[in-house]
Design a protein around this motif. Structure first.
Motif, PDB file in Angstrom:
ATOM      1  N   VAL A   1      34.133 -42.476  49.871  1.00 57.46           N
ATOM      2  CA  VAL A   1      34.229 -43.650  50.391  1.00 57.46           C
ATOM      3  C   VAL A   1      32.943 -44.013  51.169  1.00 57.46           C
ATOM      4  O   VAL A   1      32.605 -42.640  52.427  1.00 57.46           O
ATOM      5  CB  VAL A   1      35.089 -43.757  51.411  1.00 57.46           C
ATOM      6  CG1 VAL A   1      34.952 -45.336  52.544  1.00 57.46           C
ATOM      7  CG2 VAL A   1      36.732 -44.459  50.625  1.00 57.46           C
ATOM      8  N   PRO A   2      32.492 -44.776  50.985  1.00 59.46           N
ATOM      9  CA  PRO A   2      30.770 -44.692  51.675  1.00 59.46           C
ATOM     10  C   PRO A   2      30.744 -44.632  53.595  1.00 59.46           C
ATOM     11  O   PRO A   2      31.762 -45.258  53.927  1.00 59.46           O
ATOM     12  CB  PRO A   2      29.368 -46.269  51.615  1.00 59.46           C
ATOM     13  CG  PRO A   2      30.162 -47.118  51.144  1.00 59.46           C
ATOM     14  CD  PRO A   2      31.919 -46.189  50.756  1.00 59.46           C
ATOM     15  N   THR A   3      30.028 -43.680  54.185  1.00 55.60           N
ATOM     16  CA  THR A   3      30.604 -43.601  55.645  1.00 55.60           C
ATOM     17  C   THR A   3      29.989 -44.648  56.491  1.00 55.60           C
ATOM     18  O   THR A   3      30.621 -45.037  57.664  1.00 55.60           O
ATOM     19  CB  THR A   3      29.604 -42.291  55.996  1.00 55.60           C
ATOM     20  OG1 THR A   3      27.913 -42.306  55.618  1.00 55.60           O
ATOM     21  CG2 THR A   3      29.866 -40.930  55.025  1.00 55.60           C
ATOM     22  N   ILE A   4      29.713 -45.519  55.822  1.00 55.30           N
ATOM     23  CA  ILE A   4      29.427 -46.738  57.153  1.00 55.30           C
ATOM     24  C   ILE A   4      30.136 -47.106  56.767  1.00 55.30           C
ATOM     25  O   ILE A   4      31.065 -48.173  57.983  1.00 55.30           O
ATOM     26  CB  ILE A   4      28.315 -48.087  55.876  1.00 55.30           C
ATOM     27  CG1 ILE A   4      27.124 -47.452  55.573  1.00 55.30           C
ATOM     28  CG2 ILE A   4      28.208 -49.140  57.352  1.00 55.30           C
ATOM     29  CD1 ILE A   4      26.833 -48.628  53.928  1.00 55.30           C
ATOM     30  N   VAL A   5      31.178 -47.268  56.280  1.00 51.19           N
ATOM     31  CA  VAL A   5      32.760 -48.071  56.287  1.00 51.19           C
ATOM     32  C   VAL A   5      33.748 -47.105  57.005  1.00 51.19           C
ATOM     33  O   VAL A   5      33.874 -47.862  57.773  1.00 51.19           O
ATOM     34  CB  VAL A   5      33.539 -47.599  54.605  1.00 51.19           C
ATOM     35  CG1 VAL A   5      34.898 -48.311  55.216  1.00 51.19           C
ATOM     36  CG2 VAL A   5      32.950 -48.677  53.927  1.00 51.19           C
ATOM     37  N   TYR A   6      33.773 -46.182  57.193  1.00 53.45           N
ATOM     38  CA  TYR A   6      33.945 -45.392  57.905  1.00 53.45           C
ATOM     39  C   TYR A   6      33.855 -46.025  58.877  1.00 53.45           C
ATOM     40  O   TYR A   6      34.466 -45.783  60.978  1.00 53.45           O
ATOM     41  CB  TYR A   6      34.069 -43.971  58.282  1.00 53.45           C
ATOM     42  CG  TYR A   6      34.732 -43.089  56.615  1.00 53.45           C
ATOM     43  CD1 TYR A   6      36.398 -42.841  56.901  1.00 53.45           C
ATOM     44  CD2 TYR A   6      34.152 -42.552  55.778  1.00 53.45           C
ATOM     45  CE1 TYR A   6      37.204 -42.480  55.941  1.00 53.45           C
ATOM     46  CE2 TYR A   6      34.998 -42.314  54.773  1.00 53.45           C
ATOM     47  CZ  TYR A   6      36.478 -42.231  54.520  1.00 53.45           C
ATOM     48  OH  TYR A   6      37.367 -41.724  54.117  1.00 53.45           O
TER      49      TYR A   6
ATOM     50  N   PHE B   1      32.448 -48.296  60.721  1.00 54.46           N
ATOM     51  CA  PHE B   1      33.004 -49.652  61.551  1.00 54.46           C
ATOM     52  C   PHE B   1      34.316 -49.601  60.969  1.00 54.46           C
ATOM     53  O   PHE B   1      34.727 -50.326  62.242  1.00 54.46           O
ATOM     54  CB  PHE B   1      32.216 -50.478  60.040  1.00 54.46           C
ATOM     55  CG  PHE B   1      31.091 -51.396  59.988  1.00 54.46           C
ATOM     56  CD1 PHE B   1      31.148 -52.175  61.540  1.00 54.46           C
ATOM     57  CD2 PHE B   1      30.253 -50.874  59.598  1.00 54.46           C
ATOM     58  CE1 PHE B   1      29.512 -52.498  62.067  1.00 54.46           C
ATOM     59  CE2 PHE B   1      29.129 -51.377  59.642  1.00 54.46           C
ATOM     60  CZ  PHE B   1      28.663 -51.957  61.132  1.00 54.46           C
ATOM     61  N   PHE B   2      35.025 -49.444  60.596  1.00 57.19           N
ATOM     62  CA  PHE B   2      36.682 -48.590  60.990  1.00 57.19           C
ATOM     63  C   PHE B   2      36.435 -47.724  62.517  1.00 57.19           C
ATOM     64  O   PHE B   2      37.436 -48.934  62.970  1.00 57.19           O
ATOM     65  CB  PHE B   2      36.642 -47.358  59.620  1.00 57.19           C
ATOM     66  CG  PHE B   2      38.155 -47.086  59.745  1.00 57.19           C
ATOM     67  CD1 PHE B   2      38.991 -48.145  60.151  1.00 57.19           C
ATOM     68  CD2 PHE B   2      38.579 -45.932  60.221  1.00 57.19           C
ATOM     69  CE1 PHE B   2      41.067 -47.213  60.139  1.00 57.19           C
ATOM     70  CE2 PHE B   2      40.288 -44.932  60.699  1.00 57.19           C
ATOM     71  CZ  PHE B   2      40.712 -46.512  59.923  1.00 57.19           C
TER      72      PHE B   2
ATOM     73  N   LEU C   1      34.316 -48.253  64.416  1.00 57.92           N
ATOM     74  CA  LEU C   1      34.523 -49.425  66.057  1.00 57.92           C
ATOM     75  C   LEU C   1      34.691 -49.897  66.292  1.00 57.92           C
ATOM     76  O   LEU C   1      35.633 -50.730  66.784  1.00 57.92           O
ATOM     77  CB  LEU C   1      33.100 -49.545  65.291  1.00 57.92           C
ATOM     78  CG  LEU C   1      32.171 -50.259  66.296  1.00 57.92           C
ATOM     79  CD1 LEU C   1      31.811 -49.564  67.886  1.00 57.92           C
ATOM     80  CD2 LEU C   1      30.791 -51.132  65.678  1.00 57.92           C
TER      81      LEU C   1
ATOM     82  N   ILE D   1      38.150 -37.787  59.724  1.00 55.95           N
ATOM     83  CA  ILE D   1      39.132 -38.488  58.887  1.00 55.95           C
ATOM     84  C   ILE D   1      38.142 -38.233  57.181  1.00 55.95           C
ATOM     85  O   ILE D   1      38.808 -37.969  57.056  1.00 55.95           O
ATOM     86  CB  ILE D   1      39.055 -39.241  59.389  1.00 55.95           C
ATOM     87  CG1 ILE D   1      40.875 -39.764  60.581  1.00 55.95           C
ATOM     88  CG2 ILE D   1      39.358 -40.466  57.979  1.00 55.95           C
ATOM     89  CD1 ILE D   1      40.421 -41.053  61.196  1.00 55.95           C
TER      90      ILE D   1
ATOM     91  N   MET E   1      25.917 -42.162  59.498  1.00 54.73           N
ATOM     92  CA  MET E   1      26.391 -43.294  59.244  1.00 54.73           C
ATOM     93  C   MET E   1      27.034 -44.053  60.844  1.00 54.73           C
ATOM     94  O   MET E   1      27.109 -44.422  61.221  1.00 54.73           O
ATOM     95  CB  MET E   1      26.498 -43.661  58.607  1.00 54.73           C
ATOM     96  CG  MET E   1      25.416 -43.889  57.298  1.00 54.73           C
ATOM     97  SD  MET E   1      23.943 -44.259  58.147  1.00 54.73           S
ATOM     98  CE  MET E   1      23.332 -45.282  57.583  1.00 54.73           C
TER      99      MET E   1
ATOM    100  N   ARG F   1      41.798 -52.119  55.430  1.00 53.60           N
ATOM    101  CA  ARG F   1      41.583 -53.565  55.433  1.00 53.60           C
ATOM    102  C   ARG F   1      39.807 -53.734  54.874  1.00 53.60           C
ATOM    103  O   ARG F   1      39.714 -55.221  54.847  1.00 53.60           O
ATOM    104  CB  ARG F   1      40.733 -52.998  57.515  1.00 53.60           C
ATOM    105  CG  ARG F   1      41.605 -52.647  57.919  1.00 53.60           C
ATOM    106  CD  ARG F   1      40.761 -51.843  59.101  1.00 53.60           C
ATOM    107  NE  ARG F   1      39.611 -51.820  59.507  1.00 53.60           N
ATOM    108  CZ  ARG F   1      39.790 -52.199  61.111  1.00 53.60           C
ATOM    109  NH1 ARG F   1      40.525 -53.156  61.607  1.00 53.60           N
ATOM    110  NH2 ARG F   1      38.530 -52.471  61.342  1.00 53.60           N
TER     111      ARG F   1
ATOM    112  N   GLY G   1      28.652 -42.232  47.378  1.00 53.17           N
ATOM    113  CA  GLY G   1      27.962 -43.408  48.133  1.00 53.17           C
ATOM    114  C   GLY G   1      27.266 -43.163  49.754  1.00 53.17           C
ATOM    115  O   GLY G   1      27.120 -43.350  50.742  1.00 53.17           O
TER     116      GLY G   1
ATOM    117  N   LEU H   1      34.535 -47.697  45.487  1.00 54.07           N
ATOM    118  CA  LEU H   1      35.587 -47.162  45.325  1.00 54.07           C
ATOM    119  C   LEU H   1      36.669 -47.612  43.844  1.00 54.07           C
ATOM    120  O   LEU H   1      37.041 -46.024  43.448  1.00 54.07           O
ATOM    121  CB  LEU H   1      37.160 -47.815  45.956  1.00 54.07           C
ATOM    122  CG  LEU H   1      36.841 -47.866  47.292  1.00 54.07           C
ATOM    123  CD1 LEU H   1      38.045 -48.380  48.630  1.00 54.07           C
ATOM    124  CD2 LEU H   1      36.993 -45.853  47.923  1.00 54.07           C
TER     125      LEU H   1
ATOM    126  N   LEU I   1      34.953 -44.940  41.794  1.00 56.84           N
ATOM    127  CA  LEU I   1      35.100 -43.211  42.522  1.00 56.84           C
ATOM    128  C   LEU I   1      36.932 -43.502  41.573  1.00 56.84           C
ATOM    129  O   LEU I   1      36.620 -42.197  40.952  1.00 56.84           O
ATOM    130  CB  LEU I   1      35.872 -43.321  43.677  1.00 56.84           C
ATOM    131  CG  LEU I   1      34.303 -43.491  44.273  1.00 56.84           C
ATOM    132  CD1 LEU I   1      34.314 -43.110  46.126  1.00 56.84           C
ATOM    133  CD2 LEU I   1      33.149 -42.126  43.743  1.00 56.84           C
TER     134      LEU I   1
END
Ligand SMILES: Nc1ncnc2c1ncn2[C@@H]1O[C@H](COP(=O)(O)OP(=O)(O)OP(=O)(O)O)[C@@H](O)[C@H]1O
Ligand SMILES: Nc1ncnc2c1ncn2[C@@H]1O[C@H](COP(=O)(O)OP(=O)(O)OP(=O)(O)O)[C@@H](O)[C@H]1O
Ligand SMILES: [Mg+2]
Ligand SMILES: [Mg+2]
Lengths: 314, 269, 294, 300, 269
Positions: free
Chosen positions: A138-143, A145-146, A148, A176, A240, C47, C219, C274, C277
């Motif tokens: 999963v791209p770390t940008i997603v993490y 915003f998760f 924040l 995580i 990120m 989400r 990613g 995803l 992936l």
């Protein structure tokens, strides 16, 4: 029976032909050389990185004193009046995030790995591992915003004094993020310990936990350490999540509830930002990158040392 | 000799002339998935005897012995019916913890499986997990167990070195020593000497003779001579069934079933 | 002496309850950790999916990027990512497995080897941004690939290479030496043994580790930014020296746009990512099952 | 760039419709300008599908780096070019033309629950944001405001937005060191939304998208009038000093030698006004575009 | 019987009464690092004989046999001095490729080590690596080899199933079959029957008797009876030295060295 060499079976005839025609094909000699060249690529990569970083770093130290770089307690490169380049706040920011992430991810990661390899059914393992591996991508940008928009508000609900940007929330989320890495590689290491060793322990009346903790875990330790080093390295190098959820305020305070900046997020800030090409700020990213490089180098030396001490053969 | 061994049974049990079983297997059936590996096994194993299990490769000897301490639980997809009682307790019952069972019943495997630790730690392991921390007791037990497995002289100078440096035979004896350290009630042995040379084998056989004063021993072996030499009772397995179970004397000299005779005399195939 | 032995045994048995309790507690803790991790990840996924799913229309796949959220699509990014991975996977896999074989099977255990080893595990920890700087200097500038698929693919391959190497090494090391002996005993050459015995046995392990690495390559954003991969590309590449854009670049851009619609598009983009992936992982699982030895 | 157009450079503002151009145009630079550039490229490629335009977002500095290296023909910037970059271009022998594309109105915002801030003067802004080594309370700024500690949210110090704010409000001084900085304006929006005592500033488009969750603060301009940022006030120049221009720099030689680049540059200027507003920025007055178009025409 | 075996040697060799050695070991010494595992070994091994190597655990039997086909090369830190000639060719010489040596000299190991492939593929492996692709030859050889190892009847219905599904004994026989497939000149066996039941052991022993018509066999065994039954010559190793090497008859019935006698009669310890 067939006793003379004259009456050879088809297999023997074919083999005999092979002996006479010279046994080795040239590939046996070429392959090691080819493989060595492949191994050389990673050495060249390091060399490339060091060279890329070092020239610009030298340029940077032409503008900023190296003493200031290591001793000044502030990092305010953008100040129009008197920029200060003291790496400490960035190092501290990186340390905060890394430590929180490690404290969060290592125990949980190992617990999950042990659960999957020693307790869970083969089916659970088969389902969980690929899922974790997907999540590792999963791209770390997603993490970011998760962190924040989910973790931070949850934490702020519990600790109202926590600021919007802080070390804890991104630290946890970096944790995580690296859990899948730690779980997947540790689980591999654990499950590659031979089954017969496991049986030996169980037959002595040990519980699963005793088997896992006293036999399997030590036997897999070098693989587990490798997974941790990799995970922690990713935490150190993570960009990120920190950029998004930790703010970008270089801070020399030990407070975990306030905004901070890490070495990586500084580099990304400058590479994506609007700093002028060729300015001191621009070169500063190479000096920070170099520091970061030294940092991961030191950590790896430490890890190698530990893993050498604890390696068990089986 | 086999019979004298039975008579040496200590009289700390109230009823002496009653059959005293440590293990009593009743109508045991076992399947690996679809494969019916054990068929209606009935066997009563007496205390302080050596019971040998013989039979051709693949007949279910290992399967049976692994069922006795429930190591078979580790194989997924195994189904059992019937009953096994260990000292009158159903080993499959919820109340009987496998950990207790396995502490009381030691096991030596077919392939040596030392832990990737030092020789010393291999033997100390069992004690440590059972909460024995006294260093002196541990060290004494390590020595005693290694002597018991006829290994002490060879390794005494390097007991803190990794067990994987030992030869196959030495490793197997280490595994025996490891099991002896817990001084179990019953010892299950799955071809424990198949990796040992005659000298060590002899020692282990002597050891078994000595151990049966205190313990009950169930041993799987391919070595007919061994079975004849050391065991009091012998069970002959074939295709997952017990063809014959009797005193070793009877089995070897006067078998009831012709298949037993065939196997023993090597005519079987 | 006989007595002490018996007492000892009873004593041991008497402790079993405590040990079992401990085992149970530990198991509970482990299970909790697993469930906790799963829940967090489920929340994360939920989400993303609830935000992005409604935007997964056919047009979304068919269209190029646009300033109008309702017209914006992900075609260029998906295709670009696939092109890039078609460089990354073979490059990293061949170099990684080759290096691992060299280190495990051929290299003498000397200083040079240890140094190479050290260098690899250190590379694994070097932040991706730094690899971006390297790629920019070497592939974009020195080799003159420009901001092409090749430049980005090679950069990413180098980034994931150390992980692939380490995974491959672990897998190769786990091959029982009895198997190698068997092969050598039949007169197989070293390379035949490696190729026919060691590699097939090690492939599941290699696949697992490499998939993790390749997932990372899919990613990663930072190195692409530094290498200078464009974000707006309204055409499909026709060769490895063409410009392209990749999923994380597009997602990154959409998340930083002011309009909420773009944020939702980003979520939809993440779902696609995803999905890619999962596709890759399925391939890995397939390989793992096919070659599963144990 | 080999292309065949001969009449692509119509001076009347209409593209040469019949000329099908070919070629490749690489654009990179500021992520702030990116939405406009993307919109232009999108529209342009509808008319000239054989011209492959790519737009990147390496940041203003990163964009100039590539521009200097000759890897791009156009470089977007959210601030005017810096001396070092001018020097770099000179050394590389790249002649360039600076073009302004649109205005961005920096919007100063506070939390929705903030009912005391009605407007701010430049001086107050300066007092608020300039570092004085102490923590500040609202009551320090104006009598009657609550004695609560202010939380500052500002774009990262490396952004053109910050640069501009720093220049016009702080005169290059040090921004309050307690300020929370973030590279991403969306993240700032989150910050201000979540903190009652917060104040922040960022691009107009981000305010516009989040106006239901934020309260924008009218800024008193040079004429003493408190002005709220909106399309009108920014365009007319009434909203000052916080509106800033966005730029793109184009290589003169590319314009001269490559019909596609030339056509693209003209297309950009002709359509920037409409497209900028589409993506949340504010167009320049019409005559600014015309003037710049003439400059491009003049590049022969 | 041992002597008759020697006499069956065919006269395609020019000098019939000259000693015909397939292997001639001269002053062989071997060290594992510091550990001197083989000391000044001199042994001449005759063609088409079965030579047994016996001795207590750790005496160097496996080490010696692994040296004969240079499998010992795989152990790092091993140092050898002296010479081993295989059919008058120095096996340590550069000209003699280990791959050729190992193809001509098959080996069966102490622990069964089938490949994680199907039964069929296990046996086809050796053929394939040597470039034999003809499917018919392969299939024929697979069957022949499995028959040779007394395994065919048990596995013929599932030769395309994984070899790991076989029991230990079956696995070991598969390994023997795998080695037979290459029809080697010499077969080295390191306790090949220690994991087999008596019936299979008997079959393998018969097989060995049959094979020696065509092949020379060197077998390490712990089973004295086995050595006596099947071998023509026996070498007794002790602490890395050859104590005695002679015809099996002599070794078992009239040993020259008292240590040999002690070992054989089980008095040794
Ligand atoms: N895990 C398993 N799954 C499926 N079948 C099995 C498994 N283990 C053993 N078997 C089969 O069950 C039968 C009995 O096997 P077991 O290992 O008990 O034989 P054994 O008598 O111990 O043989 P050996 O003398 O070769 O050790 C064999 O046919 C074997 O193939
Ligand atoms: N790889 C090794 N490294 C160091 N020492 C070794 C190694 N392999 C064997 N040894 C030692 O060399 C000696 C001879 O070992 P070897 O395996 O040849 O004995 P063996 O006669 O085959 O014993 P066994 O009957 O138990 O198989 C032993 O003392 C052993 O501990
Ligand atoms: Mg068995
Ligand atoms: Mg041996």
């Amino acid at each position: 029976m067939k006793t003379t060499n004259k009456e050879l079976s088809p297999v023997q005839q074919l083999l005999e032909k092979k002996y006479n025609s010279g046994f080795l094909n040239r590939s046996e000699k070429i392959i090691p050389a080819v493989l060595f060249l492949m191994a050389a690529v990673s050495v060249l990569t390091t060399l490339g990185i060091v060279l890329t970083l070092i020239f610009e770093t030298i340029t940077f130290f032409g503008d900023v004193s190296i003493v200031e770089f290591f001793t000044a307690k502030e990092w305010y490169p953008f100040s129009g009046t008197d920029p200060v380049y003291g790496i400490w706040p960035l190092v501290l920011g990186t340390l905060k995030i890394t430590i929180i992430a490690s404290l969060f991810a290592i125990p949980i990661g190992l617990a999950v790995a042990l659960y999957l390899s020693e307790y869970a059914s083969a089916r659970t393992r088969k389902i969980m591992k690929p899922i974790l591996e997907v999540l590792a991508g999963v791209p770390t940008i997603v993490y970011g915003f998760f962190a924040l928009t989910f973790i931070t508000p949850v934490l702020r609900g519990i600790f109202p004094s926590l600021e919007m940007f802080n070390a804890i929330s991104p630290g946890i989320v970096v944790g995580i993020m690296i859990i899948p890495t730690i779980v997947s590689l540790s689980e591999d290491a654990l499950s590659s310990v031979p089954e017969s060793v496991r049986q030996g322990a169980l037959a002595l009346g040990s519980t699963k936990w005793e088997t896992a903790s006293k036999v399997i875990f030590p036997a897999a330790l070098s693989g587990i350490l490798a997974s941790i080093v990799l995970g922690v390295s990713r935490a150190i190098g993570e960009t990120m999540i920190v950029s998004i959820a930790a703010g970008s305020t270089p801070s020399a305070s030990l407070d975990l509830t306030t905004s901070l900046q890490t070495m990586t997020s500084y580099i990304v800030q400058v590479t994506t930002g609007d700093a002028g090409f060729g300015t001191t700020i621009y070169y500063s990213i190479y000096s920070v990158g170099f520091t970061l490089f030294i940092f991961t180098l030191l950590m790896n030396i430490l890890a190698q040392f530990i893993s050498k001490r604890f390696r068990e053969e089986y | 000799m086999a019979l004298t061994a039975v008579n040496t049974t200590k009289n700390n049990q109230s009823v002496q002339n009653e059959e005293l079983f440590v293990y009593n297997t009743k109508n045991l059936n076992l399947w690996y998935g679809e494969h019916h590996a054990l068929k209606n096994i009935n066997l009563g194993i007496k205390e302080r005897e050596v019971t040998a299990i013989i039979g051709p490769s693949g007949c279910g000897k290992s399967t049976y012995i692994k069922t006795l301490n429930r190591m078979i639980d580790l194989v997924p997809g195994v189904k059992t019916t019937g009953q096994i009682e260990y000292r009158d307790r159903d080993i499959f019952s919820k109340d009987f913890l496998v950990e207790e069972l396995r502490t009381r019943v030691g096991m030596v495997f077919q392939k040596p499986n030392p832990f990737p630790k030092s020789i010393y730690e291999n033997i100390a392991f069992g004690l440590k997990i059972h909460g024995i921390k006294n260093k002196q007791i541990i060290t004494e037990t390590v020595e005693k167990s290694l002597r018991g497995a006829a290994l002490w002289d060879e390794v005494k100078d390097r007991i803190h070195e990794p067990a994987y440096g030992l030869s196959g035979g030495q490793q197997q004896r280490l595994c025996i020593a490891r099991c002896l350290a817990l001084e179990p009630d019953v010892i299950l042995m799955d071809e424990p000497t198949s990796a040992l040379d005659p000298v060590s084998t002899l020692k282990v056989e002597e050891l078994i003779q000595e151990l049966k004063e205190k313990y009950s021993i169930i041993i799987v072996t391919h070595n007919m001579q061994q079975a004849a030499r050391i065991s009091d009772k012998t069970a002959f397995f074939l295709n997952g069934e017990v063809v014959e179970f009797n005193s070793t004397d009877t089995i070897f000299n006067n078998p009831a079933d012709s298949r037993t005779d065939d196997y023993i005399s090597g005519r079987f195939g | 002496m006989e007595n002490t032995a018996r007492v000892k045994s009873e004593e041991m048995v008497s402790r079993i309850d405590g040990r079992l309790a401990k085992n149970k507690v530990v198991k509970g803790i482990f299970l909790t950790a697993t469930i906790f991790t799963s829940i967090i990840l489920i929340v994360l996924l939920y989400r993303i999916i609830s935000q992005g799913a409604p935007y997964l229309t056919w047009d979304f796949f068919q269209n190029f990027a646009s300033r109008r959220p309702e017209q914006a699509g992900i075609k260029a990014a998906v295709i670009g990512t696939l092109w890039m991975m078609s460089v990354v996977i073979p490059t990293a896999a061949i170099l990684g497995v080759g290096t691992a074989i060299y280190l495990e099977e051929y290299a003498k255990k000397n200083k040079l080897t240890r140094w190479i080893q050290m260098n690899i595990s250190n590379l694994a920890g070097v932040p991706s941004v730094v690899f971006g700087l390297l790629g920019l200097t070497i592939f974009v500038r020195v080799f003159g690939f420009g901001n092409s698929i090749l430049a980005a693919g090679f950069t990413m391959a180098l980034l994931v290479l150390p992980v692939v190497i380490v995974a491959a090494q672990e897998a190769i090391r786990a091959v029982p030496k009895e198997l190698k002996e068997a092969s050598f005993g039949l007169g197989a050459t070293k390379w035949q043994t490696i190729y026919r015995v060691v590699l097939p046995y090690a492939i599941p392990g290699i696949a697992t580790g490499s998939i993790l690495a390749f997932s990372r390559a899919i990613g990663e954003t930072a190195p692409l930014i530094v290498v200078g991969i464009p974000t707006f590309v309204a055409f499909l590449p026709s060769g490895y020296l063409d410009s392209f854009t990749a999923l994380p670049m597009q997602i990154y851009n959409w998340t930083s746009r002011p309009q909420v619609d773009f944020h939702n598009l980003a979520a939809a983009g993440i779902i696609i990512l995803l999905a890619v992936l999962i596709l890759m992982n399925s391939v890995a699982v397939w390989i793992r099952n096919r070659y599963q030895a144990r | 760039g080999n292309n065949n157009a001969d009449n692509g450079a119509g001076g009347n503002g209409e593209e040469g419709q019949d000329a099908q151009l070919q070629g490749q145009i690489s654009i990179d630079g500021s992520s702030t300008v990116y939405p406009i550039a993307e919109a232009v490229a999108e529209e342009f490629m509808l008319e000239q599908p054989d011209v492959k335009v790519t737009v990147g977002l390496s940041g203003t500095g990163g964009g100039f780096e590539k521009f200097i290296a000759g890897e791009t023909q156009m470089s977007n910037a959210s601030r005017p070019i810096k001396d070092e970059e001018v020097q770099g271009l000179k050394d590389a022998g790249v002649d360039y033309t600076e073009l302004q594309l649109a205005y961005d109105g920096l919007s100063v915002v506070v939390n929705k629950e903030n009912d005391w801030v009605d407007q701010l003067t430049v001086d107050e802004l300066k007092k608020l944001w300039l570092d004085n080594g102490k923590t500040k309370k609202w009551s320090d700024i104006r009598e009657g405001w609550p004695a609560e500690e202010i939380k500052f949210y500002s774009p990262g110090t490396d952004s053109g937005t910050f640069d501009y704010f720093d220049e016009v409000i702080l005169d290059g001084g040090q921004i309050d060191k307690s300020a929370t900085l973030s590279e991403d304006d969306n993240v700032l929006v989150q910050g201000v939304t979540g903190d009652k005592n917060s104040i922040g500033y960022f691009g107009y488009a981000y305010y516009l998208e989040n106006k239901d969750n934020l309260k924008v603060v009218p800024i008193v301009n040079g004429e003493g009038k408190a002005v709220t940022p909106d399309a009108e006030t920014i365009k007319s120049g009434e909203y000052e000093p916080l509106s800033r221009p966005l730029y793109t720099y184009v290589s003169n030689s590319a314009v001269k030698e490559d019909e596609a680049v030339k056509a693209y540059t003209q297309f950009t200027l002709e359509n920037a006004a409409a497209l900028a507003e589409d993506v949340g920025y504010v167009a320049l007055p019409e005559e600014e575009y015309t003037k710049q178009l003439e400059t491009i025409e003049g590049l022969k």
